[in-house]
Design a protein around this motif. Sequence first.
Motif, mmCIF file in Angstrom:
data_model
loop_
_atom_site.group_PDB
_atom_site.id
_atom_site.type_symbol
_atom_site.label_atom_id
_atom_site.label_comp_id
_atom_site.label_asym_id
_atom_site.label_seq_id
_atom_site.Cartn_x
_atom_site.Cartn_y
_atom_site.Cartn_z
ATOM 1 N N THR A 36 0.822 -1.209 0.000
ATOM 2 C CA THR A 36 0.000 0.000 0.000
ATOM 3 C C THR A 36 0.858 1.262 0.000
ATOM 4 N N SER A 37 2.131 1.131 0.382
ATOM 5 C CA SER A 37 3.014 2.302 0.383
ATOM 6 C C SER A 37 3.294 2.799 -1.038
ATOM 7 N N SER A 38 3.067 1.937 -2.038
ATOM 8 C CA SER A 38 3.301 2.356 -3.422
ATOM 9 C C SER A 38 2.073 3.014 -4.047
ATOM 10 N N PHE A 39 0.946 3.074 -3.299
ATOM 11 C CA PHE A 39 -0.273 3.703 -3.816
ATOM 12 C C PHE A 39 -0.082 5.212 -3.925
ATOM 13 N N ASN A 40 -0.782 5.815 -4.888
ATOM 14 C CA ASN A 40 -0.803 7.272 -4.937
ATOM 15 C C ASN A 40 -1.706 7.775 -3.808
ATOM 16 N N ILE A 41 -1.737 9.077 -3.581
ATOM 17 C CA ILE A 41 -2.439 9.628 -2.415
ATOM 18 C C ILE A 41 -3.938 9.338 -2.462
ATOM 19 N N GLY A 42 -4.527 9.324 -3.647
ATOM 20 C CA GLY A 42 -5.954 9.022 -3.766
ATOM 21 C C GLY A 42 -6.261 7.586 -3.409
ATOM 22 N N LYS A 43 -5.470 6.666 -3.905
ATOM 23 C CA LYS A 43 -5.668 5.250 -3.614
ATOM 24 C C LYS A 43 -5.400 4.953 -2.140
ATOM 25 N N GLN A 44 -4.432 5.638 -1.531
ATOM 26 C CA GLN A 44 -4.172 5.456 -0.100
ATOM 27 C C GLN A 44 -5.397 5.888 0.705
ATOM 28 N N GLY A 45 -6.036 6.986 0.289
ATOM 29 C CA GLY A 45 -7.252 7.448 0.964
ATOM 30 C C GLY A 45 -8.380 6.446 0.836
ATOM 31 N N GLU A 46 -8.555 5.869 -0.357
ATOM 32 C CA GLU A 46 -9.583 4.854 -0.562
ATOM 33 C C GLU A 46 -9.322 3.640 0.319
ATOM 34 N N HIS A 47 -8.070 3.236 0.422
ATOM 35 C CA HIS A 47 -7.715 2.077 1.243
ATOM 36 C C HIS A 47 -8.048 2.330 2.710
ATOM 37 N N LEU A 48 -7.811 3.529 3.198
ATOM 38 C CA LEU A 48 -8.116 3.849 4.598
ATOM 39 C C LEU A 48 -9.613 3.874 4.867
ATOM 40 N N GLU A 49 -10.435 4.135 3.848
ATOM 41 C CA GLU A 49 -11.890 4.207 4.017
ATOM 42 C C GLU A 49 -12.582 2.850 3.900
ATOM 43 N N ARG A 50 -11.845 1.791 3.593
ATOM 44 C CA ARG A 50 -12.449 0.464 3.439
ATOM 45 C C ARG A 50 -13.086 0.016 4.739
ATOM 46 N N LYS A 51 -14.205 -0.678 4.589
ATOM 47 C CA LYS A 51 -14.892 -1.254 5.741
ATOM 48 C C LYS A 51 -14.705 -2.760 5.698
ATOM 49 N N TYR A 52 -14.387 -3.344 6.826
ATOM 50 C CA TYR A 52 -14.156 -4.774 6.913
ATOM 51 C C TYR A 52 -15.386 -5.440 7.510
ATOM 52 N N PHE A 53 -15.696 -6.626 7.050
ATOM 53 C CA PHE A 53 -16.849 -7.357 7.530
ATOM 54 C C PHE A 53 -16.544 -8.846 7.564
ATOM 55 N N ILE A 54 -17.390 -9.564 8.283
ATOM 56 C CA ILE A 54 -17.310 -11.018 8.325
ATOM 57 C C ILE A 54 -18.588 -11.549 7.696
ATOM 58 N N GLU A 55 -18.442 -12.336 6.650
ATOM 59 C CA GLU A 55 -19.598 -12.891 5.962
ATOM 60 C C GLU A 55 -20.119 -14.084 6.737
ATOM 61 N N THR A 56 -21.432 -14.124 6.947
ATOM 62 C CA THR A 56 -22.052 -15.260 7.621
ATOM 63 C C THR A 56 -23.039 -15.909 6.667
ATOM 64 N N LYS A 57 -23.234 -17.202 6.820
ATOM 65 C CA LYS A 57 -24.200 -17.912 5.986
ATOM 66 C C LYS A 57 -25.596 -17.623 6.493
ATOM 67 N N ARG A 58 -26.535 -17.519 5.559
ATOM 68 C CA ARG A 58 -27.913 -17.255 5.912
ATOM 69 C C ARG A 58 -28.701 -18.545 5.736
ATOM 70 N N PHE A 59 -29.501 -18.886 6.732
ATOM 71 C CA PHE A 59 -30.283 -20.109 6.680
ATOM 72 C C PHE A 59 -31.767 -19.787 6.681
ATOM 73 N N ASP A 60 -32.548 -20.684 6.047
ATOM 74 C CA ASP A 60 -33.995 -20.455 5.962
ATOM 75 C C ASP A 60 -34.741 -21.058 7.144
ATOM 76 N N GLY A 61 -34.043 -21.591 8.125
ATOM 77 C CA GLY A 61 -34.668 -22.151 9.315
ATOM 78 C C GLY A 61 -34.758 -23.656 9.278
ATOM 79 N N GLY A 62 -34.728 -24.259 8.103
ATOM 80 C CA GLY A 62 -34.815 -25.697 7.989
ATOM 81 C C GLY A 62 -33.459 -26.368 7.913
ATOM 82 N N GLY A 63 -32.409 -25.627 8.078
ATOM 83 C CA GLY A 63 -31.077 -26.195 8.028
ATOM 84 C C GLY A 63 -30.408 -26.077 6.670
#
Length: 70
Positions: A36-63
Motif C-alpha cells: 500500500t506504500s506504493s499507492f498514490n495519495i488518492g488510492k491510499q485514501g480509498e484504502h483507509l476508508e475500506r470497511k471490513y466485515f465477516i460474511e455469515t451464511k444465511r439459513f432459511d430455518g430448515g437447516g
Amino acid sequence: MYPEIANERLIEVELSDSERQLCEVWTRVMGYHRPTSSFNIGKQGEHLERKYFIETKRFDGGGAPSTHYN
C-alpha cells in the motif's frame, strides 16, 4: 522454552521509535499483490476508508442455505 517464561518473570522491552521496524501492508489489487506504500495519495485514501466485515451464511430455518438474497 524461553528462560523468561520458565522462570515466570516477565521482561518488558521498550523500544524508541528509531529502533522500531516499519510494518509493510500489502493488498490484492487487480489480481496481484502490492504494498500500500506504493499507492498514490488518492488510492491510499480509498484504502483507509475500506470497511471490513465477516460474511455469515444465511439459513432459511430448515437447516438448508436460503436462496433468497437481499
